[in-house]
Design a protein around this motif. Structure first.
Motif, mmCIF file in Angstrom:
data_model
loop_
_atom_site.group_PDB
_atom_site.id
_atom_site.type_symbol
_atom_site.label_atom_id
_atom_site.label_comp_id
_atom_site.label_asym_id
_atom_site.label_seq_id
_atom_site.Cartn_x
_atom_site.Cartn_y
_atom_site.Cartn_z
ATOM 1 N N SER A 3 14.384 -7.039 4.230
ATOM 2 C CA SER A 3 14.436 -7.209 5.680
ATOM 3 C C SER A 3 13.258 -6.517 6.375
ATOM 4 O O SER A 3 12.921 -6.858 7.509
ATOM 5 C CB SER A 3 15.757 -6.661 6.233
ATOM 6 O OG SER A 3 15.773 -5.237 6.186
ATOM 7 N N LEU A 4 12.654 -5.551 5.699
ATOM 8 C CA LEU A 4 11.505 -4.847 6.275
ATOM 9 C C LEU A 4 10.210 -5.646 6.114
ATOM 10 O O LEU A 4 9.178 -5.243 6.673
ATOM 11 C CB LEU A 4 11.349 -3.469 5.605
ATOM 12 C CG LEU A 4 12.532 -2.498 5.758
ATOM 13 C CD1 LEU A 4 12.260 -1.212 4.986
ATOM 14 C CD2 LEU A 4 12.794 -2.177 7.221
ATOM 15 N N LYS A 5 10.291 -6.752 5.341
ATOM 16 C CA LYS A 5 9.128 -7.621 5.102
ATOM 17 C C LYS A 5 7.902 -6.831 4.612
ATOM 18 O O LYS A 5 6.823 -6.883 5.211
ATOM 19 C CB LYS A 5 8.791 -8.418 6.359
ATOM 20 C CG LYS A 5 9.900 -9.385 6.771
ATOM 21 C CD LYS A 5 9.516 -10.169 8.002
ATOM 22 C CE LYS A 5 10.527 -11.265 8.296
ATOM 23 N NZ LYS A 5 11.914 -10.808 8.407
ATOM 24 N N PRO A 6 8.060 -6.074 3.527
ATOM 25 C CA PRO A 6 6.913 -5.309 2.994
ATOM 26 C C PRO A 6 5.950 -6.226 2.253
ATOM 27 O O PRO A 6 6.256 -7.383 1.947
ATOM 28 C CB PRO A 6 7.590 -4.324 2.030
ATOM 29 C CG PRO A 6 8.785 -5.074 1.535
ATOM 30 C CD PRO A 6 9.267 -5.918 2.695
ATOM 31 N N ASP A 7 4.795 -5.692 1.936
ATOM 32 C CA ASP A 7 3.825 -6.458 1.153
ATOM 33 C C ASP A 7 4.273 -6.579 -0.303
ATOM 34 O O ASP A 7 3.935 -7.546 -0.971
ATOM 35 C CB ASP A 7 2.456 -5.765 1.221
ATOM 36 C CG ASP A 7 1.898 -5.811 2.634
ATOM 37 O OD1 ASP A 7 1.205 -6.777 2.978
ATOM 38 O OD2 ASP A 7 2.190 -4.870 3.406
ATOM 39 N N ILE A 58 -1.999 2.212 9.313
ATOM 40 C CA ILE A 58 -1.220 1.657 8.202
ATOM 41 C C ILE A 58 -1.379 0.139 8.224
ATOM 42 O O ILE A 58 -1.034 -0.526 9.205
ATOM 43 C CB ILE A 58 0.267 2.043 8.320
ATOM 44 C CG1 ILE A 58 0.410 3.570 8.247
ATOM 45 C CG2 ILE A 58 1.087 1.375 7.222
ATOM 46 C CD1 ILE A 58 1.820 4.062 8.493
ATOM 47 N N GLU A 59 -1.926 -0.414 7.157
ATOM 48 C CA GLU A 59 -2.217 -1.843 7.107
ATOM 49 C C GLU A 59 -1.240 -2.622 6.227
ATOM 50 O O GLU A 59 -1.342 -3.844 6.100
ATOM 51 C CB GLU A 59 -3.653 -2.065 6.619
ATOM 52 C CG GLU A 59 -4.682 -1.442 7.560
ATOM 53 C CD GLU A 59 -6.103 -1.664 7.083
ATOM 54 O OE1 GLU A 59 -6.275 -2.368 6.065
ATOM 55 O OE2 GLU A 59 -7.033 -1.136 7.723
ATOM 56 N N GLY A 60 -0.313 -1.933 5.605
ATOM 57 C CA GLY A 60 0.676 -2.604 4.770
ATOM 58 C C GLY A 60 1.690 -1.614 4.248
ATOM 59 O O GLY A 60 1.586 -0.405 4.493
ATOM 60 N N ASN A 61 2.685 -2.115 3.522
ATOM 61 C CA ASN A 61 3.760 -1.254 3.043
ATOM 62 C C ASN A 61 4.187 -1.683 1.650
ATOM 63 O O ASN A 61 4.391 -2.874 1.388
ATOM 64 C CB ASN A 61 4.952 -1.333 4.004
ATOM 65 C CG ASN A 61 5.947 -0.197 3.777
ATOM 66 O OD1 ASN A 61 5.672 0.735 3.027
ATOM 67 N ND2 ASN A 61 7.098 -0.286 4.406
#
Length: 607
Positions: A495-499, A470-473
């Motif tokens: 807060s999860l700092k997704p892309d 998994i390289e991003g969200n």
């Protein structure tokens, strides 16, 4: 709700208290023998009902037929005693058949016994209810309700724990045994001293026209219905106090002795008193009336007989959950049957048995007497397989003293096979369903096993496909407005700092779409908003299509798609009824989507 549960079932027990829930021999004899002992109330009568088809002069044959039943009882007791020591983990006929005859034979035994224990509860409770409604005819129209009430009562009693149910149910069982011992003792004294007022049947060995071997075998098979429940102790060995096999063996022998005395005594008194079966009165009732008249003892015997017929259902509650545990450990039925409840009993098995029994009572409107042949043949199939399995065990292993054991099991297997075949030949119209439901049950067992094996293969690290890194969200956030619930979910998503965070709003009207976009851009311009107009007022369909699009692009970049669902939780449970459960529907739908992670962010209301 918790308070009500504690009141109904009692305080939870620690796992370390399991030893305190084991049974001693006296309590085990009461709750595990109630089915077998209660069958003396109708077993001898079944013999006479077959013999009367050629006349009352044939009733003297009931004595040698009863002797044959006692020989079978002896073979079964000796055989199951051997099973107890050979397979102390319990499981009885299922474990013996599976180990020695193969998986299919084991599943036939296990399936037969599971169904038989359901029938035990339904038939026993219905028979006891019939005894009550016979005494109080005004209650006859409430037969089903009364039967269900008894099943619920016994279910709750067993959910409270094995020892507690045994402490309560032991008294009626021992009172029934005491009542019949007194009746048999006084009756035999009257017979010997000439105090019998009835007409003695024709003398032994009197030639009788119309008697055939087929008829005698049919009477023998019918009388053998008195042996249902003999296997229960071997299934329930884990319920005994240590040393469990020794205590189970002694309890089995005690049950066999009591059953033999009561069965032989009733058959002998029926012959001595000249009893003829009547549709409106049982053989036991006739014997009691001729022995004591309509006195206190007569009603005492009838009352304890009705009680034990109802409480015979408890044998099913003792054996069904433990048999289910063995099947579940082998992955043939759901694993939930291996879980102990608050009171350390296998509560899922107990509850399932209660529900299935109630369904059977409702389906047959409380008139389950036509199920007795099916109930009996359901026991003799496992009897036959268990005896045959033990034969093969002795022939294969040949331990010290194996020859007498082989002889015992061979005799038992032959007799049980004869009884089983006689049920199919003489009562095919009533027992044919076993030829349908047994293959269906075995097929179901295999489908469940196949599922568990497939799950294990897919979860095992050595056989699973390698995970794609998994390289991003990308987070998709369905919103229905600008509220504290949405605000809380947006903050959590950040807060999860997704892309990327994509808020999705689904309006039903065009003017709603423009108005919401304007409010959102003023409130959270840093979070991308996508609006999906839904002219057909559906939320699931447009949201699903959008997630498909996002997921397709995310897969190309090895990104993970996460759907965060905001949900407010009312302070009181009943308040849920006042709100649309849209978030629950979205979550339920998305859980079955591959490669989509679903997260619920709850917001608890304070008033």
């Amino acid at each position: 709700m918790v308070t009500f549960k504690r009141l109904l079932l009692g305080r939870p027990l620690k796992s370390t208290e399991l030893g305190e829930q084991k049974l001693n021999k006296k309590k085990a004899l009461a709750i595990l023998s109630s089915d077998a002992l209660s069958s003396v109330a109708y077993g001898p009568e079944q013999i006479l009902l077959v013999l009367i088809t050629v006349g009352t002069a044939a009733f003297w044959y009931s004595l040698p037929i009863a002797a044959g039943v006692l020989i079978l009882l002896l073979a079964l007791i000796l055989s199951y005693r051997q099973i107890i020591f050979a397979y102390p983990q319990g499981g009885g006929a299922y474990v013996v058949s599976k180990t020695n005859l193969g998986t299919y034979a084991g599943l036939v035994s296990g399936g037969s016994l599971l169904v038989d224990y359901i029938l035990t509860v339904a038939v026993s409770v219905s028979a006891g209810t019939d005894a009550i409604t016979s005494a109080f005819p005004a209650l006859h129209e409430h037969t089903v309700a009364i039967s269900i009430a008894f099943v619920v009562f016994i279910t709750i009693l067993n959910l409270r724990g094995v020892t507690e149910s045994a402490s309560i149910l032991a008294y009626p069982v021992y009172l029934f045994v005491l009542a019949l011992f007194i009746m048999i003792g006084v009756g035999l004294y009257n017979a010997v001293t000439g105090g019998v007022h009835g007409t003695v049947h024709v003398p032994l060995s009197t030639p009788m026209a119309g008697i055939s071997l087929f008829l005698l075998l049919r009477a023998f098979a019918s009388g053998s219905s008195a042996l249902t429940g003999v296997e229960a102790i071997s299934n329930a060995i884990p319920n005994f106090k240590a040393p469990a096999p020794n205590n189970a063996s002694k309890t089995l022998i005690a049950m066999g002795i009591l059953l033999a005395i009561l069965f032989a005594g009733i058959v002998l008194l029926a012959y001595s008193y000249g009893i003829v079966p009547k549709a409106e009165e049982t053989v036991v009732s006739q014997i009691a009336e001729m022995t004591f008249g309509r006195s206190f003892m007569y009603y005492f015997i009838q009352g304890t007989t009705a009680l034990i017929l109802i409480l015979a259902a408890n044998t099913g509650y003792s054996a069904f959950p433990l048999l289910a545990v063995n099947l579940a450990k082998d992955k043939f039925i759901p694993r939930m049957f291996t879980v102990r409840g608050d009171r350390l009993g296998y509560s899922n098995g107990i509850i399932s048995l209660g529900i299935l029994s109630i369904l059977l009572i409702v389906a047959f409107k409380g008139q389950t007497e036509q199920l007795i042949p099916l109930y009996a043949v359901g026991v003799f199939i496992p009897f036959t397989l268990a005896q045959t399995g033990m034969m093969l065990k002795w022939l294969r292993e040949k331990p010290e003293g194996w020859l007498p054991k082989l002889v015992i099991n061979t005799i038992g297997a032959v007799i049980c096979l004869v009884v089983t075949l006689m049920f199919f030949v003489t009562k095919f119209a009533q027992v044919w369903p076993v030829l349908v439901f047994l293959p269906c049950i075995v097929l179901l067992f295999h489908r469940i096993k196949k599922h568990y094996v497939a799950v294990g293969d897919q979860l095992r690290l050595t056989t699973c496909e390698p995970n794609v890194p998994i390289e991003g969200n990308v987070i998709v956030l369905p919103v229905s407005g600008i509220t504290h619930v949405v605000e809380h979910s947006v903050d959590y998503a950040k807060s999860l700092k997704p892309d990327q965070i994509i808020a999705v709003y689904i309006p039903f009207e065009r003017d709603e779409e423009a108005a919401f976009e304007k409010k959102w851009n003023q409130w959270r311009p840093d979070v991308r908003l996508v609006t999906l107009h839904s002219p057909y007022r559906s939320i699931i369909h447009p949201l699903s299509k959008f997630i498909d699009t996002v997921q397709r692009k995310a897969n190309e970049a090895h990104y993970q798609v996460t759907v965060i669902i905001p949900q407010f939780i009312p302070k009181k449970g009943w308040h849920h009824l006042l709100h649309n459960q849209t978030s629950l529907m979205i979550r339920a739908y998305l859980l079955y989507r591959k490669d989509v992670i679903v997260t619920t962010v709850p917001y608890h209301l304070k008033k």
